[in-house]
Scaffold this motif. Structure first.
Motif, short mmCIF file in Angstrom:
data_model
loop_
_atom_site.label_atom_id
_atom_site.label_comp_id
_atom_site.label_asym_id
_atom_site.label_seq_id
_atom_site.Cartn_x
_atom_site.Cartn_y
_atom_site.Cartn_z
N GLY A 107 -7.63 22.09 24.26
CA GLY A 107 -6.80 23.12 23.63
C GLY A 107 -5.62 22.52 22.90
N ALA A 108 -4.96 21.56 23.54
CA ALA A 108 -3.80 20.91 22.92
C ALA A 108 -4.20 20.15 21.67
CB ALA A 108 -3.12 19.99 23.92
N VAL A 109 -5.30 19.43 21.75
CA VAL A 109 -5.79 18.67 20.60
C VAL A 109 -6.14 19.61 19.45
CG1 VAL A 109 -7.62 17.16 19.74
CG2 VAL A 109 -6.63 16.76 21.99
N ALA A 110 -6.79 20.73 19.76
CA ALA A 110 -7.17 21.69 18.72
C ALA A 110 -5.93 22.25 18.03
CB ALA A 110 -8.00 22.82 19.33
N ARG A 111 -4.88 22.55 18.80
CA ARG A 111 -3.65 23.07 18.20
C ARG A 111 -3.02 22.04 17.27
NH1 ARG A 111 -3.47 25.76 23.16
NH2 ARG A 111 -2.46 24.01 24.25
N PHE A 112 -2.98 20.79 17.73
CA PHE A 112 -2.38 19.74 16.92
C PHE A 112 -3.19 19.50 15.64
CE2 PHE A 112 -1.95 15.04 16.11
CZ PHE A 112 -0.69 15.11 15.56
N LEU A 113 -4.50 19.37 15.77
CA LEU A 113 -5.32 19.12 14.60
C LEU A 113 -5.33 20.31 13.65
CD1 LEU A 113 -8.39 17.23 16.12
CD2 LEU A 113 -6.41 16.27 14.90
N GLY A 114 -5.33 21.53 14.21
CA GLY A 114 -5.30 22.71 13.36
C GLY A 114 -4.03 22.79 12.54
N TYR A 115 -2.90 22.54 13.21
CA TYR A 115 -1.63 22.56 12.49
C TYR A 115 -1.57 21.46 11.44
CZ TYR A 115 3.42 22.62 11.69
OH TYR A 115 4.67 22.69 11.10
N THR A 116 -2.02 20.26 11.81
CA THR A 116 -2.04 19.15 10.87
C THR A 116 -2.88 19.49 9.64
OG1 THR A 116 -1.72 17.53 12.64
CG2 THR A 116 -2.68 16.73 10.58
N ALA A 117 -4.05 20.09 9.85
CA ALA A 117 -4.92 20.45 8.73
C ALA A 117 -4.26 21.50 7.84
CB ALA A 117 -6.26 20.97 9.25
N ARG A 118 -3.64 22.50 8.44
CA ARG A 118 -2.98 23.55 7.65
C ARG A 118 -1.85 23.00 6.81
NH1 ARG A 118 -3.57 26.27 12.52
NH2 ARG A 118 -1.35 26.11 13.02
N LYS A 119 -1.23 21.94 7.28
CA LYS A 119 -0.10 21.34 6.57
C LYS A 119 -0.52 20.15 5.71
CE LYS A 119 3.19 24.05 7.98
NZ LYS A 119 3.93 24.92 7.02
N GLY A 120 -1.80 20.03 5.43
CA GLY A 120 -2.26 19.02 4.49
C GLY A 120 -2.31 17.61 5.05
N GLY A 121 -2.29 17.49 6.38
CA GLY A 121 -2.21 16.16 6.97
C GLY A 121 -3.51 15.40 7.02
N LEU A 122 -4.62 16.01 6.60
CA LEU A 122 -5.89 15.30 6.63
C LEU A 122 -6.05 14.37 5.42
CD1 LEU A 122 -8.31 18.10 7.91
CD2 LEU A 122 -6.97 16.43 9.21
N ARG A 123 -5.16 14.51 4.45
CA ARG A 123 -5.14 13.60 3.30
C ARG A 123 -3.73 13.03 3.18
NH1 ARG A 123 -7.77 16.09 -1.99
NH2 ARG A 123 -7.52 13.90 -2.56
N THR A 124 -3.62 11.74 3.25
CA THR A 124 -2.31 11.09 3.28
C THR A 124 -1.98 10.47 1.93
OG1 THR A 124 -2.57 10.58 5.62
CG2 THR A 124 -0.92 9.31 4.40
N THR A 125 -0.77 10.69 1.47
CA THR A 125 -0.26 9.98 0.31
C THR A 125 0.64 8.87 0.82
OG1 THR A 125 -0.30 11.98 -1.06
CG2 THR A 125 1.04 10.14 -1.84
N TYR A 126 0.15 7.65 0.76
CA TYR A 126 0.92 6.51 1.25
C TYR A 126 2.03 6.15 0.26
CZ TYR A 126 -2.64 5.84 4.84
OH TYR A 126 -3.47 6.01 5.91
N LEU A 127 2.99 5.41 0.77
CA LEU A 127 4.09 4.94 -0.08
C LEU A 127 3.59 3.83 -1.01
CD1 LEU A 127 7.00 6.09 0.20
CD2 LEU A 127 5.67 6.39 2.26
#
Length: 242
Positions: A107-127
């Motif tokens: 459950g905790a992992v799903a919440r973290f991954l879901g939030y990350t996905a909603r905030k665009g965290g599955l694609r990273t723009t590196y420096l």
């Protein structure tokens, strides 16, 4: 959200961005996830500021869920991004971590991954460009943030002490909400490269006076820095005894 004098927060207990706002401008501590940009600019607007008032981004380390919109600020607004030299390659996407994970609750992992996905965290723009810092430096940025080397979670993990905000930003040197189990309270962070070194680095925080101890994940802690360190060590010892 305002936490205290000069200290503001964007995001939530899963992933957060922090702003130090002074008359000289704004310093950003960690840049969260790409989708935090809208909340970030809204918080700036509420302060009567804009991205042009940001003088620098200080990364507590180079992991992807802290890079967020940092490159956007650097590229579009000329904002320098500061990271410890030992994590510079990680922030540029040239090296990857090989961390330990620890216990997991679905459950905790799903919440973290879901939030990350909603905030665009599955694609990273590196420096593409960083300014390297070292332990002990006081940066010429609003709030005069001081760099405290905290290797362990990553080789270049740092804490950032900002006296004007009465706060220490610890990144993933510790957590108060374990994103893989949901457990709350001061404890070791998951995805740590060298857990033993991370625990040893906590000595750097002992006797440091600040109202707020602010992790990258979890609620800010106002129960005393030394007490947080004591609890983290107790959790680690209990886990080691099992």
């Amino acid at each position: 959200m305002k936490l205290g004098n000069n200290l503001h927060r964007v995001g939530n207990d899963l992933v957060a961005v922090h702003l130090i706002a002074t008359d000289e401008g704004v310093t950003v501590i960690d840049a969260g996830l790409p989708g935090h940009w809208r909340e970030f600019t809204a918080e700036l607007a509420a302060l009567g500021r804009s991205p042009h008032d940001v003088r620098g981004v200080v990364l507590t380390h180079g992991d992807t869920d802290h890079l967020g919109f940092a490159e956007r600020l650097r590229r579009d607004h000329g904002v320098p991004v500061f990271v410890h030299g030992a994590d510079a390659a990680r922030a540029r996407g040239e090296t990857k971590s090989q961390p330990t994970r620890g216990p997991v609750k679905l459950g905790a992992v799903a919440r973290f991954l879901g939030y990350t996905a909603r905030k665009g965290g599955l694609r990273t723009t590196y420096l593409t460009e960083v300014t390297e810092v070292a332990d002990g430096e006081v940066l010429d940025l609003p709030g005069a943030p001081r760099v405290i080397g905290m290797p362990g979670h990553s080789p270049g993990s740092i804490a950032v002490h900002v006296p004007v905000a009465d706060a220490v930003f610890a990144g993933d040197a510790l957590t108060t909400r374990h994103v893989l189990t949901g457990r709350r309270g001061p404890q070791p962070a998951p995805f740590t490269d060298d857990p033993g070194e991370a625990l040893a680095s906590l000595d750097r925080l002992v006797d440091l006076r600040a109202t707020w101890l602010v992790p990258g994940h979890g609620a800010p802690w106002d129960g005393g820095v030394d007490e947080a360190v004591r609890r983290i060590r107790a959790v680690a010892a209990d886990a080691g005894a099992r």
